[in-house]
Design a protein around this motif. Structure first.
Motif, PDB file in Angstrom:
ATOM      1  N   MET A 268       0.807  -1.213   0.000  1.00 24.50           N
ATOM      2  CA  MET A 268       0.000   0.000   0.000  1.00 24.50           C
ATOM      3  C   MET A 268       0.845   1.271   0.000  1.00 24.50           C
ATOM      4  N   MET A 269       2.124   1.164   0.357  1.00 25.40           N
ATOM      5  CA  MET A 269       2.949   2.368   0.480  1.00 25.40           C
ATOM      6  C   MET A 269       3.235   3.021  -0.870  1.00 25.40           C
ATOM      7  N   TYR A 270       3.029   2.277  -1.972  1.00 23.95           N
ATOM      8  CA  TYR A 270       3.330   2.833  -3.296  1.00 23.95           C
ATOM      9  C   TYR A 270       2.061   3.420  -3.902  1.00 23.95           C
ATOM     10  N   SER A 271       2.120   4.696  -4.271  1.00 21.42           N
ATOM     11  CA  SER A 271       0.906   5.384  -4.705  1.00 21.42           C
ATOM     12  C   SER A 271       1.081   6.119  -6.031  1.00 21.42           C
ATOM     13  N   ILE A 272       2.117   5.807  -6.810  1.00 21.31           N
ATOM     14  CA  ILE A 272       2.334   6.507  -8.076  1.00 21.31           C
ATOM     15  C   ILE A 272       1.312   6.108  -9.132  1.00 21.31           C
ATOM     16  N   SER A 273       0.624   4.976  -8.924  1.00 12.93           N
ATOM     17  CA  SER A 273      -0.313   4.443  -9.907  1.00 12.93           C
ATOM     18  C   SER A 273      -1.697   4.328  -9.297  1.00 12.93           C
ATOM     19  N   ASP A 274      -2.699   4.045 -10.142  1.00 10.82           N
ATOM     20  CA  ASP A 274      -4.031   3.762  -9.610  1.00 10.82           C
ATOM     21  C   ASP A 274      -4.166   2.292  -9.200  1.00 10.82           C
ATOM     22  N   HIS A 275      -3.084   1.521  -9.360  1.00 13.05           N
ATOM     23  CA  HIS A 275      -3.008   0.144  -8.870  1.00 13.05           C
ATOM     24  C   HIS A 275      -1.956   0.053  -7.773  1.00 13.05           C
ATOM     25  N   LYS A 276      -2.148  -0.857  -6.829  1.00 13.34           N
ATOM     26  CA  LYS A 276      -1.121  -1.188  -5.857  1.00 13.34           C
ATOM     27  C   LYS A 276      -0.376  -2.432  -6.347  1.00 13.34           C
ATOM     28  N   PRO A 277       0.945  -2.474  -6.159  1.00 11.02           N
ATOM     29  CA  PRO A 277       1.668  -3.674  -6.572  1.00 11.02           C
ATOM     30  C   PRO A 277       1.363  -4.852  -5.671  1.00 11.02           C
ATOM     31  N   VAL A 278       1.498  -6.044  -6.219  1.00 16.33           N
ATOM     32  CA  VAL A 278       1.273  -7.293  -5.491  1.00 16.33           C
ATOM     33  C   VAL A 278       2.514  -8.166  -5.659  1.00 16.33           C
ATOM     34  N   THR A 279       2.921  -8.820  -4.578  1.00 18.18           N
ATOM     35  CA  THR A 279       4.064  -9.721  -4.645  1.00 18.18           C
ATOM     36  C   THR A 279       3.710 -11.075  -4.042  1.00 18.18           C
ATOM     37  N   GLY A 280       4.346 -12.103  -4.579  1.00 16.33           N
ATOM     38  CA  GLY A 280       4.248 -13.448  -4.021  1.00 16.33           C
ATOM     39  C   GLY A 280       5.649 -13.996  -3.844  1.00 16.33           C
ATOM     40  N   THR A 281       5.938 -14.520  -2.670  1.00 14.67           N
ATOM     41  CA  THR A 281       7.247 -15.109  -2.396  1.00 14.67           C
ATOM     42  C   THR A 281       7.065 -16.610  -2.217  1.00 14.67           C
ATOM     43  N   PHE A 282       7.885 -17.386  -2.934  1.00 11.51           N
ATOM     44  CA  PHE A 282       7.722 -18.835  -2.993  1.00 11.51           C
ATOM     45  C   PHE A 282       9.026 -19.544  -2.632  1.00 11.51           C
ATOM     46  N   ASP A 283       8.877 -20.749  -2.087  1.00 11.56           N
ATOM     47  CA  ASP A 283       9.990 -21.680  -1.934  1.00 11.56           C
ATOM     48  C   ASP A 283       9.782 -22.812  -2.927  1.00 11.56           C
ATOM     49  N   LEU A 284      10.765 -23.033  -3.784  1.00 10.34           N
ATOM     50  CA  LEU A 284      10.722 -24.114  -4.759  1.00 10.34           C
ATOM     51  C   LEU A 284      11.740 -25.166  -4.356  1.00 10.34           C
ATOM     52  N   GLU A 285      11.251 -26.332  -3.941  1.00 16.24           N
ATOM     53  CA  GLU A 285      12.134 -27.442  -3.584  1.00 16.24           C
ATOM     54  C   GLU A 285      12.186 -28.414  -4.753  1.00 16.24           C
ATOM     55  N   LEU A 286      13.388 -28.761  -5.159  1.00 14.98           N
ATOM     56  CA  LEU A 286      13.528 -29.638  -6.312  1.00 14.98           C
ATOM     57  C   LEU A 286      14.744 -30.532  -6.155  1.00 14.98           C
ATOM     58  N   LYS A 287      14.684 -31.656  -6.834  1.00 16.84           N
ATOM     59  CA  LYS A 287      15.838 -32.536  -6.966  1.00 16.84           C
ATOM     60  C   LYS A 287      16.389 -32.331  -8.364  1.00 16.84           C
ATOM     61  N   PRO A 288      17.572 -31.717  -8.489  1.00 12.50           N
ATOM     62  CA  PRO A 288      18.079 -31.377  -9.823  1.00 12.50           C
ATOM     63  C   PRO A 288      18.126 -32.577 -10.755  1.00 12.50           C
TER      64      PRO A 288
END
Length: 413
Positions: A268-288
């Motif tokens: 919500m702190m970003y107000s330069i646009s009429d949209h607010k940015p959205v972020t998703g943080t993920f953990d990807l576990e894999l066996k190479p």
């Protein structure tokens, strides 16, 4: 854009990667002065490996287009100003759909901007299907998006909230009673009966709708149109299902390739646009699926700027080199694959044709004197990608002599 940390070690037995996805309709605005919150740079608990950043409605005026062609768009430049000192490098692919091969797994990244307005939900779904049908990649191993092991699909999807009036929606947001609004969210409704869209997962919408705001405020639209707030900005993902073994057995994701959502938030702190940015943080576990990179690069010995550098490199059996492949010498902290300080064409300059490692010389004599660390990258023209990265090393500005404990001169490098 995708930015990858070059300094993380590779573990063949198992790997956990942290991925941060950003979507933001910037409404033609210029970058704000501080992106630390958006990129989670102040979060000491995060140790991110990959940034995936998708923007919509970037400024496409004629001056911007000329700047993009000659140099780089201001948003990409601004993000890399922040991320390149942290050893992240921007991927060299463009467009709304990027395909990556990650330790042998195929990952598709889709940044979209779907049709607007409440009444155009069918048109949004039509565009969703059209993207899946029309986006194909070169090469026979991955002919279609749905054949990828992981799909990140995000952007300004423009899904709206049905039925409820403006007053009810705003009062629900003010009291943070989001559950009633979820039931009328068009994307949530569509997923209940669309089999393909149902395969895409999303985190819980525990943040306020991200559209539409008066610019430079946290107030929802006060113009004459008074548009109803909505969760237009979304991040979805889909894991490839294993082949079905029988009529009564459900398809399950690959147990060696697991994605977990760590956070799904708006900023919500970003107000330069009429949209607010959205972020998703993920953990990807894999066996190479790959125990070694396609190309292994080794700078031979310690080098000064007075000599050409001899580089040894070896190729895996399934990697086919091209006459247009090249090796670049970079300072650690590079922003882009084109930021080399020197390079060499591998075919034209090969000095060894024996059964041992391939070898080439690269010119280091014109490099300005510096104490910077360097690394080597092998660029595959056929794959349009870096396929080998060396460990970092230093090139001494010059050689000089000192005395050992017995008073004899010894060369130092």
């Amino acid at each position: 854009m995708a930015a990858v940390n070059l300094q993380k070690p590779v573990e063949s037995s198992g790997r956990k990667l942290s991925i941060h996805v950003v979507t933001w309709n910037v409404a033609s605005a210029a970058p704000p002065p501080d992106l630390n919150d958006l990129l989670q740079l102040n979060n000491q608990n995060l140790n991110l490996d990959i940034y995936i950043i998708g923007l919509q409605e970037m400024n496409c005026g004629i001056m911007s287009l000329l700047s993009d062609t000659a140099f780089e768009d201001p948003w990409s430049s601004f993000f890399m100003d922040v991320l390149s000192p942290l050893s992240f490098i921007k991927g060299n692919k463009g467009g709304v759909n990027t395909c990556l091969k990650l330790y042998g797994y195929h990952v598709s990244i889709i940044n979209c901007h779907l049709p607007p307005h409440l009444a155009n939900n069918d048109q949004r779904l039509e565009h969703f299907d059209r993207i899946l049908e029309m986006q194909n990649f070169e090469g026979q191993d991955i002919p279609n998006i749905l054949d990828h092991d992981l799909i990140f699909w995000f952007g300004d999807m423009n899904f709206r909230i049905e039925d409820f009036g403006l007053h009810f929606v705003r009062e629900s947001i003010k009291s943070r009673c989001f559950s009633d609004l979820w039931e009328k969210d068009q994307l949530s409704i569509t997923k209940r009966h669309d089999l393909l869209l149902r395969e895409f997962q999303e985190g819980p919408l525990l943040f306020p709708p991200t559209y539409k705001f008066d610019r430079n405020t946290n107030n929802y639209d006060t113009s004459e149109k008074k548009r109803k707030p909505a969760w237009t900005d979304r991040i979805l993902w889909r894991l490839k299902r294993q082949p079905q073994a029988g009529p009564d057995i459900s398809k399950l994701p690959d147990p060696h390739f697991c994605l977990t959502l760590r956070s799904y938030v708006s900023h919500m702190m970003y107000s330069i646009s009429d949209h607010k940015p959205v972020t998703g943080t993920f953990d990807l576990e894999l066996k190479p699926l790959m125990s070694a990179p396609l190309v292994i690069l080794i700078p031979e010995g310690l080098w000064t700027m007075e000599d050409d550098m001899l580089i040894s490199y070896s190729l895996t059996a399934d990697f086919v080199s091209s006459p247009w492949d090249w090796i670049g010498l970079y300072k650690v902290g590079l922003r882009h694959i084109n930021d080399y300080v020197s390079y060499v064409w591998v075919r034209d300059n090969q000095v060894s044709f024996s059964d041992g490692p391939n070898q080439v010389y690269i010119n280091t004599r014109d490099i300005p004197e510096t104490e910077d660390q360097f690394l080597l990258c092998y660029y595959s023209n056929s794959l349009h990608s870096v396929v080998g990265i060396s460990k970092s090393f230093q090139i001494r500005p010059h050689s000089f002599f000192g005395e050992d404990s017995l008073g004899e001169s010894q060369p130092w490098f």
